[in-house]
Design an enzyme around this catalytic site. Structure first.
Site, PDB file in Angstrom:
ATOM      1  CB  SER A  57      53.727  49.968   5.933  1.00 52.40           C
ATOM      2  OG  SER A  57      54.709  50.369   6.821  1.00 52.40           O
ATOM      3  CE  LYS A  68      50.081  51.828   8.150  1.00 51.13           C
ATOM      4  NZ  LYS A  68      50.552  51.011   9.253  1.00 51.13           N
TER       5      LYS A  68
END
Length: 130
Positions: free
Chosen positions: A101, A126
């Protein structure tokens, strides 16, 4: 050489991370640090601005920080708006598979601007901002 290395470990990103890191960097600089290692292993991320603002500490003004892309293309591109405080010192960012993230966003911003060497394992991957 006799280079002193300053090490900063960031456990997660919040609204105050950049200012905390800035204080730590200034302190390390006063103590003679010339190279810096930023540790974000096992950093799950947190608030995105914490990641981008922290990356900005090492970048000159008007450098790209993050692109938010949807199916139609780039919707939002953020850039640094002021010079950071550490612009010339070598930096290494240490990552692992649990770096995710906001931590990945910070890492990518430093890597894409040619500002840092990334050390360690592939990050979580991600890289998508929801």
């Amino acid at each position: 050489g006799s280079d002193k290395v300053g090490v900063i470990r960031i456990k997660s990103f919040s609204g105050t991370t950049a200012s905390t890191v800035q204080s730590a960097l200034e302190d390390l600089k006063k103590k003679g640090a010339e190279d810096f290692i930023i540790g974000v292993r096992n950093n799950p991320g947190g608030l995105l601005p914490g990641g981008t603002d922290t990356a900005g500490l090492f970048l000159e003004a008007n450098k790209p920080l993050v692109f938010v892309v949807d199916k139609k293309g780039i919707v939002d591109a953020q850039s640094t708006f002021q010079d950071g405080i550490i612009l010339d010192s070598p930096i290494a960012v240490v990552v692992n598979g649990n770096t995710a993230s906001a931590a990945e966003v910070m890492t990518a911003a430093l890597k894409e601007n040619g500002r840092a060497t990334i050390v360690g394992q592939q990050t979580f991957g991600k890289g998508i901002i929801q």
